[in-house]
Design a protein around this motif. Structure first.
Motif, PDB file in Angstrom:
ATOM      1  N   TYR A   1       0.970  -1.295  -0.036  1.00  0.00           N
ATOM      2  CA  TYR A   1       0.107   0.003  -0.080  1.00  0.00           C
ATOM      3  C   TYR A   1       0.890   1.300   0.085  1.00  0.00           C
ATOM      4  O   TYR A   1       1.944   1.205   0.577  1.00  0.00           O
TER       5      TYR A   1
ATOM      6  N   LYS B 159      -4.806  -2.811   5.046  1.00  0.00           N
ATOM      7  CA  LYS B 159      -4.051  -1.653   5.135  1.00  0.00           C
ATOM      8  C   LYS B 159      -4.159  -0.846   6.383  1.00  0.00           C
ATOM      9  O   LYS B 159      -5.216  -0.835   7.143  1.00  0.00           O
TER      10      LYS B 159
ATOM     11  N   ASP C  83      -4.761   4.979   2.185  1.00  0.00           N
ATOM     12  CA  ASP C  83      -3.864   3.937   1.541  1.00  0.00           C
ATOM     13  C   ASP C  83      -4.686   3.382   0.469  1.00  0.00           C
ATOM     14  O   ASP C  83      -5.668   2.898   0.673  1.00  0.00           O
TER      15      ASP C  83
ATOM     16  N   ALA D 243      -3.747   0.387  -3.120  1.00  0.00           N
ATOM     17  CA  ALA D 243      -3.109  -0.418  -3.340  1.00  0.00           C
ATOM     18  C   ALA D 243      -2.093  -0.342  -4.309  1.00  0.00           C
ATOM     19  O   ALA D 243      -2.418   0.282  -5.314  1.00  0.00           O
TER      20      ALA D 243
END
Length: 467
Positions: A141, A173, A178, A180
């Motif tokens: 992330y 995460k 955040d 990916a």
């Protein structure tokens, strides 16, 4: 050349990184189906931008990617019981069929995600090393809060984003904001590659950052795409690229407006989208492109049958003018007149207006207006006939400007076959023999075949009825 920069929210004089050169990256399709008219707009808009830069003397490098690894492709592969890359390759081929029909020139590079996995892994590894990303159970992330300028393109406030952010089931995460960079393989039959974090595949946003850097360098002149990509896709690209490269990602950001259907944004969730493949069953691809350029690229376009028919009336005037000129090139008088010479000199004024419009943030609507004015002046001159030389020069200027827009490029489709020409010749013979019944019969027969005849002092002009 002035461009409306989505980053600064104002028109700016275009200054390239390298004099006389421009590099452009445009987000391409996720290839799991035929593309729709909303997808087609950026393809046409940025192809036109590329054409215009070349027209005014720039050396252009144009990159448009294919997202050939994605959740949608994986789901489609399961539906069709095919490997994911086989599905994406199938629709890449279909993309080129529809793009060619719209006169969209192939990019200098069409990079695919599947062919840049090592580059993507290297990019992600750099972000981890710099402290901008972390691994969690095979996923990686990006730490959104680590990038202080997050939201600068879209104008999003990170605190507002936080209030609406959630962590989905299965995500590990640390922060809801955040996103990916790498997704761990969930099932054995899911497409995946080996990586330092285990088997998996890239997230969506990382691919464009990586492929843009690979093919155009750390900082590019222009990044383009649809308005819907501004957030989060382009915002995330900026965060990734500028954190990794310690340099601006793109100097100019250009975003085209939405396609509207009955006042609502076209979307698959509303089930009001139309594929170009289906629209082509009723309208010629050259005209579809003309329709998409009939409005300045940043504004919305209302897609409807009524709207298409209104625009087609103007388009047909251009087609008819070029067909008349093609006829006069073969059948006009041999000597150009003084009046025709003066009209030819006036072509420069229309060309200047056309360039001024295109230089003003790619104002294709204004440029088309200049083209209409040019054709109107030409039509006045050729009413009742014209010289071959005038017709040739008039055709040259029309096609010179139309080629910048990528339209009026279907003349070969309008060429009549031997069967039609044979009927026209038979009708002419019947008229010479004063066999008016047979002449009228042939005219009616040609009408049912989609052709009308115009008798002129220079001979018979054959006009395709749907042109």
């Amino acid at each position: 050349m002035k461009i409306y920069n989505s980053m600064t929210r104002r028109k700016e004089e275009f200054v390239p990184i390298h004099e006389g050169k421009v590099n452009i990256y445009v987000c391409g399709p996720t290839v799991y189906n035929y593309f729709h008219i909303g997808n087609a707009r950026p393809f046409v808009v940025f192809d036109t931008l590329r054409r215009f830069f070349k027209y005014i003397g720039y050396d252009v490098k144009f990159v448009q990617n294919f997202t050939d690894v994605d959740d949608k492709i994986i789901n489609k592969a399961k539906e069709e019981h095919l490997p994911a890359l086989e599905v994406s390759e199938k629709y890449i081929k279909e993309y080129f069929k529809d793009a060619e029909a719209l006169n969209v020139i192939k990019a200098d590079v069409h990079p695919k995600v599947s062919e840049h996995i090592e580059d993507i892994i290297e990019f992600i590894s750099t972000l981890i090393e710099k402290g901008y990303a972390y691994e969690a159970d095979g996923d990686v992330y990006y730490i959104t809060r680590k990038f202080p300028e997050y939201g600068k393109l879209s104008g999003q406030n990170i605190d507002d984003l936080e209030s609406g952010a959630r962590i989905a089931i299965g995500e590990v995460k640390k922060d809801p904001l955040d996103f990916a960079l790498w997704k761990a393989q969930k099932t054995d039959d899911e497409i995946a590659w080996d990586s330092p974090w285990g088997k998996g595949r890239p997230g969506w946003h990382i691919e464009c950052s990586t492929m843009s850097k690979k093919h155009l360098g750390t900082t590019i002149d222009i990044h383009g795409g649809g308005q819907d990509l501004k957030f989060p896709h382009h915002e995330n690209e900026i965060a990734q690229s500028e954190a990794c490269n310690c340099a601006p990602f793109a100097n100019y950001w250009m975003h085209n407006g939405y396609i509207m259907v009955d006042g609502e944004k076209m979307s698959k969730s509303l089930n009001n989208f139309f594929t170009v493949r289906d629209i082509r069953k009723e309208y010629d691809g050259d005209f579809i492109r003309f329709f998409l350029l009939s409005v300045q690229y940043r504004g919305p376009i209302n897609f409807s049958d009524e709207g298409m028919k209104q625009v087609k009336q103007g388009y047909d005037r251009l087609i008819n003018a070029t067909e008349t000129l093609e006829f006069l090139v073969q059948n006009g008088s041999d000597v150009i007149t003084d009046k025709e010479e003066q009209t030819v000199k006036s072509f420069a004024d229309y060309k200047e207006k056309f360039i001024e419009c295109m230089s003003d943030d790619l104002n294709t609507a204004g440029a088309i207006g200049a083209l209409f004015e040019l054709v109107s002046a030409i039509n006045v001159e050729i009413e009742g006939g014209a010289s071959k030389e005038f017709a040739r020069k008039a055709l040259e200027i029309i096609h010179e400007l139309a080629d910048v827009l990528g339209v009026l490029q279907r003349s070969s489709e309008n060429a009549v076959g031997e069967d039609v020409q044979a009927l026209v010749d038979e009708r002419q013979q019947a008229r010479k023999e004063k066999n008016w019944a047979r002449a009228d019969e042939i005219r009616d027969q040609l009408a049912t075949m989609g052709y009308t005849l115009k008798d002129t002092p220079q001979g018979v002009q054959i006009i395709k009825a749907d042109a």
